[in-house]
Structures are given as C-alpha cells and as structure tokens.
Design a protein around this motif. Sequence first.
Motif, short mmCIF file in Angstrom:
data_model
loop_
_atom_site.label_atom_id
_atom_site.label_comp_id
_atom_site.label_asym_id
_atom_site.label_seq_id
_atom_site.Cartn_x
_atom_site.Cartn_y
_atom_site.Cartn_z
N LEU A 75 0.82 -1.21 0.00
CA LEU A 75 0.00 0.00 0.00
C LEU A 75 0.85 1.27 0.00
O LEU A 75 0.46 2.28 -0.59
N VAL A 76 2.02 1.22 0.66
CA VAL A 76 2.93 2.37 0.60
C VAL A 76 3.41 2.59 -0.83
O VAL A 76 3.39 3.72 -1.34
N VAL A 77 3.87 1.53 -1.47
CA VAL A 77 4.35 1.63 -2.85
C VAL A 77 3.23 2.14 -3.76
O VAL A 77 3.44 3.05 -4.59
N PHE A 78 2.05 1.55 -3.61
CA PHE A 78 0.91 1.93 -4.44
C PHE A 78 0.53 3.39 -4.24
O PHE A 78 0.31 4.13 -5.21
N THR A 79 0.46 3.84 -3.00
CA THR A 79 0.03 5.21 -2.69
C THR A 79 1.06 6.23 -3.17
O THR A 79 0.70 7.24 -3.79
N VAL A 80 2.33 5.97 -2.89
CA VAL A 80 3.39 6.88 -3.34
C VAL A 80 3.42 6.96 -4.86
O VAL A 80 3.58 8.04 -5.45
N ALA A 81 3.26 5.83 -5.53
CA ALA A 81 3.27 5.80 -6.99
C ALA A 81 2.16 6.67 -7.57
O ALA A 81 2.38 7.39 -8.55
N ASN A 82 0.98 6.61 -6.98
CA ASN A 82 -0.13 7.42 -7.50
C ASN A 82 0.07 8.90 -7.22
O ASN A 82 -0.32 9.75 -8.04
N ALA A 83 0.69 9.23 -6.09
CA ALA A 83 1.04 10.62 -5.82
C ALA A 83 2.03 11.12 -6.87
O ALA A 83 1.92 12.25 -7.38
N LEU A 84 3.00 10.28 -7.21
CA LEU A 84 3.97 10.65 -8.24
C LEU A 84 3.30 10.77 -9.61
O LEU A 84 3.68 11.62 -10.42
N SER A 85 2.29 9.93 -9.87
CA SER A 85 1.53 10.06 -11.12
C SER A 85 0.85 11.42 -11.20
O SER A 85 0.84 12.07 -12.25
N ALA A 86 0.28 11.85 -10.08
CA ALA A 86 -0.41 13.14 -10.05
C ALA A 86 0.55 14.30 -10.27
O ALA A 86 0.15 15.36 -10.77
N LEU A 87 1.82 14.11 -9.93
CA LEU A 87 2.82 15.18 -10.04
C LEU A 87 3.66 15.09 -11.31
O LEU A 87 4.45 16.00 -11.59
N ALA A 88 3.52 13.99 -12.07
CA ALA A 88 4.41 13.75 -13.21
C ALA A 88 4.37 14.88 -14.22
O ALA A 88 3.29 15.21 -14.75
N PRO A 89 5.52 15.48 -14.54
CA PRO A 89 5.53 16.60 -15.49
C PRO A 89 5.58 16.17 -16.96
O PRO A 89 5.27 16.95 -17.85
N THR A 90 5.99 14.92 -17.22
CA THR A 90 6.10 14.44 -18.60
C THR A 90 5.42 13.08 -18.72
O THR A 90 5.23 12.37 -17.73
N PHE A 91 5.10 12.72 -19.96
CA PHE A 91 4.42 11.45 -20.19
C PHE A 91 5.33 10.27 -19.87
O PHE A 91 4.88 9.25 -19.34
N GLY A 92 6.62 10.39 -20.16
CA GLY A 92 7.56 9.32 -19.86
C GLY A 92 7.62 9.02 -18.37
O GLY A 92 7.61 7.85 -17.97
N LEU A 93 7.68 10.06 -17.55
CA LEU A 93 7.69 9.86 -16.11
C LEU A 93 6.36 9.31 -15.62
O LEU A 93 6.31 8.51 -14.69
N LEU A 94 5.27 9.72 -16.26
CA LEU A 94 3.96 9.20 -15.88
C LEU A 94 3.90 7.69 -16.11
O LEU A 94 3.39 6.95 -15.26
#
Length: 395
Positions: A75-94
């Motif tokens: 759940l930590v990995v999943f939650t952090v990953a989605n927060a990073l998705s919300a912040l991703a500045p480029t499609f590659g990082l998304l």
Amino acid sequence: MRLRLLLLALGTFAVGTDGMVIAGILPLVSDDLDVSVSAAGQMITVFALAYAVLAPVLATVTAKWPRLRTLLTALVVFTVANALSALAPTFGLLLATRVLAAVGAALYTPTANAVATALVPPERRGRAIATVMGGLTVATALGVPLGTWIGRTDWRLTMWLVTALGAAAFAGVGLMLRGLPAPQPSPGLRTRLAPLGDRRVLGAAATTFLVFLAVQTVFIYFTVAAEPATGGDQSKLTLLLLVSGAFSVVGSSFGGRVVDRWGPRAVILTGGAVAAAVTLAQPWLMRSMATAVIASAVNPLAGWSVAVALPARLVALDPPAAPLLLSLNSSALYLGVAGGGVTGSAAIAVLGERWFPFASTLLMLAAIALAAATTRRAASAPADPARSAFVLGKS
C-alpha cells in the motif's frame, strides 16, 4: 471480522479504481501532456503488463514475509506511486509511475486474498474472498465514474483521489489487522508455472487472455467509441461509465448463478456471443445517448458473466491446484488488459475511431472458437457450491 475484510476490500477498491479509471481521463491526459489518445492509453498497458509479469514473482519473493508487512509495503508503494503520477511533469515519467503503481497492486491483491482466507473458518473462505475481491467490482461501478467525474477538468485530481484511497486503506489495515497468522509455505515460481504444461490449462488461460484482450480493446478507448454520443461532454461520459459499472456488478452476480446452473462452457460461449454482437453493432449504437446506454449495459453484463466462468473452468480441471490455477488466470487476465491498449490503438489507426470496435468482435469470436475447441460438454457440469463460492470470490 467483517470490518477487517472490508478494510482489505478498501485496498482492492483502490487498486481496481487505479487500474480502470484511466480509461475515463485519456483525453485530458492527451491534451495536458501533448500526446495522442492512443499513446495515453499505454498507461493502462504498462500497468497491466507489469502486474501480470510481477504478480507471481513478487508472491515468491515475499512468501516468507509477515502478512501485515507485505500488505503495508504494497500500500505504501501503491500510494506513493499514484502521488507521483499526479505530479508527473512528462508522459515518460507518468508511464514510469504506472509501473511502480502496478508493483504495489500486484503485491497487495494476492496477499489480501490469502489474508482473507486466514481470517475465517474453511467453510467461509469463499465468501471472505468474495468480500475482498468485491472491491474490484465496486471500483468498476463506483470508482471509475467517480474518478472520471472528479477529474473532468484536471486528470491529476483523479490520481489524487486514488492516492487518498490508498492512504485510507494503509491506515485501516495498519490499525485493524495486527496479529495476522504467519504465512503458510508457498510454492516456488517453477511450481507456480508448472500447470502451463497441461494443454487444457494452457487452452483455458489462452481463452482468458483473448476474452480480456477483446474487452479491453474497446474499454480502454471507451471515450473514443462514445464520442458520437457524448460529444466530448465529460458528464455524459461519466453517466455511461456509471451504467457500465452498475451492470458489471450485475453481470458478476448473474454469472455466478448461471455458471452453477449451466456450467462454465455454456456461459463462456453464450456470453461471449452476446458481447461480440454488441461490439459488432457498437458503431451504430454509439450514435446517440439512448442506444449508447443500452450498449453500455449489455456489454458488461455479458462480459462479466464470462469473467466469472473463466476461472470456474480452470478450477474444474484440477480443484486441489485451484490457487495456482487462479493465479495463472489472473496473469492471463492482466496480459489481456495490457494487450488491449496496443490492439485498441492499432485498430483506431487502421479502422478509424468509429469502426475500431470491430477488432474486439473478431477477438471475442476467436476466444469463443478456442473455448469451444478446448472444452467438452461433459466438463461443463456445475461445480459443487463450496467450489463455486471460491471461484466467484477469485474472479
């Protein structure tokens, strides 16, 4: 006990919403990150492919971990990953964050099922798993339309919603699931893959792959297919997704009943034929909201009935090996989801935005033909109630 199962289901609800809600926000991702809708659809592809490949590997690597530790790590990995998705500045990082989210999802869902069976007596295991996996069905009915509506102006808000769901599941599991039983000895990766040497198992897994490839070819690009009816109106799209989600729940429940009565073979062939007919007519059904609602109801009703029958067929082949067979079914399912992003994109490029559902029709017909060729009528006899409950819970 019921509360603990519901907290596990909250996690599967978050995972299910994350895996499916992307279909409702593809145009917004496309506009914001300056990629085509087809390219944006690969977000679903990389998530599903990573899940399919990593699930058996992660289960083997973490087999000796305490179950609470495994759940919380996932759940930590999943939650952090989605927060990073919300912040991703480029499609590659998304895309990279979607792979990370799949790591958490692939670790969480099988563990949550194992925990559910450990929390109840043997005679209630099927219902326990059904409660936990019900989070995925509710995600289709509620999470996807809710996430689509919240992200109607900014897709990043949808990813923050999933982040919040993951955080809520982490808090609940951490507080309420202490003192879990130690994990049982787990088979190695070679043992997990051994059933693929059985042609019947291979045929059943291939059918699962083709069915979900067919379904996801259209669903991932549902916004494109529904464009003539919605006119790009996100509220109308949300309505269609809500109808689709509601009838997914109905289809899952209905599928369990008819599988018990008619057997998996009949449900796969009949439900698959109905789903193929709907996608064949979809270019015309999606011309108005009235007929689009009908298509959005009938297609998941048939599709989710088939989804219940597919694991039932596998379990019937070798009931003692049910856990291993069902893990293979899950991998085949997510491989189909992953492939749907590619086939849908290719179909749009070749057939155009109106006619691309025809590709789904052909794939579903191929699945029906394979199922018919690799099953026998005698093998379709209804399973016993305990087995049926177990199968329904895992589907």
